[in-house]
Design a protein around this motif. Sequence first.
Motif, short mmCIF file in Angstrom:
data_model
loop_
_atom_site.label_atom_id
_atom_site.label_comp_id
_atom_site.label_asym_id
_atom_site.label_seq_id
_atom_site.Cartn_x
_atom_site.Cartn_y
_atom_site.Cartn_z
N TRP A 186 26.39 36.30 27.40
CA TRP A 186 27.80 35.93 27.39
C TRP A 186 27.99 34.45 27.71
CZ3 TRP A 186 31.84 37.84 25.22
CH2 TRP A 186 31.90 39.20 24.93
N SER A 187 27.04 33.84 28.38
CA SER A 187 27.12 32.39 28.61
C SER A 187 27.12 31.65 27.27
CB SER A 187 25.94 31.92 29.47
OG SER A 187 25.99 32.50 30.76
N PHE A 188 26.19 32.02 26.40
CA PHE A 188 26.14 31.41 25.07
C PHE A 188 27.36 31.81 24.24
CE2 PHE A 188 21.54 31.20 26.02
CZ PHE A 188 21.31 29.89 25.71
N ALA A 189 27.73 33.09 24.30
CA ALA A 189 28.83 33.57 23.47
C ALA A 189 30.14 32.88 23.82
CB ALA A 189 28.98 35.09 23.62
N SER A 190 30.39 32.67 25.10
CA SER A 190 31.63 32.02 25.51
C SER A 190 31.70 30.58 25.00
CB SER A 190 31.77 32.06 27.03
OG SER A 190 30.70 31.36 27.65
N MET A 191 30.57 29.87 25.04
CA MET A 191 30.54 28.49 24.52
C MET A 191 30.79 28.49 23.01
SD MET A 191 30.07 26.98 27.34
CE MET A 191 29.58 27.58 28.96
N ALA A 192 30.23 29.49 22.31
CA ALA A 192 30.40 29.58 20.86
C ALA A 192 31.86 29.87 20.50
CB ALA A 192 29.49 30.68 20.30
#
Length: 455
Positions: A186-192
């Motif tokens: 979710w860290s990556f997904a939120s940035m995306a």
Amino acid sequence: MSSVITTAPEQSAAVSAASRRSGRSRFYPWLVFALTFGLLLSDYMSRQVLSAVFPFLKAEWALSDSHLASLNSVVALMVGLLTLPLSMLADRWGRVRSLVVMAALWSVATLLCAVAGSYEQMLGARFLVGVGEAAYGSVGIAVVLSVFAPRLRASLSGAFMAGGSFGSVVGVAFGGFIAVQLSWRWSFASMAIFGLVLVALFWALVSERKLARHAVDDDEANTTDTAATAAPGSAARAPISSLFTNPAVLCAYIGGGLQMFTAAALMAWLPSYFGRSYGLAADKAAATAAIFVLLIGAGMIVCGIFADRVARIDPARKWTVAIAISLAAGVLLIVGFQLPVGTAQLVLLGLGAFFSAGSTGAVTAMVANLTHPTVRASAFGTTTLANSLLGLAAGPFVVGVLADRIGLAEALQLAPLVYLGAVAVLLVGKRVYPAGVRKLATLSAAPAQRTGTGQ
């Protein structure tokens, strides 16, 4: 008795300039800056969120430190290799279209990081992040400067480039928080998701037609701030070779790259320095280092504004400001790292960090003043290339090599000496600046002369 004859092209150019002025909005340029700056934040948030999830990836996939480092370095490698060619492509294909494609690519690639099932898949996704981010900084600042008066170039350049520092801090801080609360994916997904939302807004609100309507010609806006640009109404392109045949702009490239050397080393090694020298735990060392990274970004903004104010009448003063800032950073950091650990050292290091990249705005403004508008994104791409090779890549690497041999504290004591090289190059740049201005004026007058000859 003399008379002035106005040719048809001159009349057309005058009408075109007048129509642009009448259709301009004072709000729109700031909207362009806000959206472009927001995407720059997304750029660095997507790039640096990886650092926050290193422990999770290491535990889940049993990765070595070299594997983790490669996930980070592949982005920097692609940025270094592709910045200049992609900037040149954007100058021809369309800057707005290029920015949208770049931002969409790194956002989708960051989303691929969120669903990666192995180290190999993550490495491929990070490769695409680097491809997407490669030329964003150079093309983005070219778009921003095209709609603002030249007298604001150092301020805007400093503020824009500082977005990298702010984005890095936000990416690490929020990425770590989200990873603990939800998961590293979710860290990556939120940035995306953040990036894709900004892409949609940028595409809806910014267009080449609107930028052309709000474009500020160098000679129209402030003839004292830059020598000359393309003849009004002329679409003739300057040769790419002009980016490398002007001694003054070469000094700006090299001086700007060298002044980034120590700033990059600070951003990379201060967490380790505070951990080893001050005995701080990893989380506290990172939080302390984040304050210094914010100081670096704040210094870029404040020093850029100061350079614009000092050089309001004489643009050559921007060279003097860049030289003074580099000297101040070098002295403060050299003395600071010589002091024993404690409050006095932290204060001097904080002041040094504030000035460490402070000449970025002034140097970027000089590059803009010395290059033709039709190749300006390529010029900023060359600036990014110099910053990457001489500063962002070289600084952390050289300090790391020295740290293995003499210790990290001793290596950081030597790093600020590079400012002496930056000062020397900037002094030469200031000396040859008048000749560089005349060279650009000759280049810019050539299309008009050819047009007049053809009539």
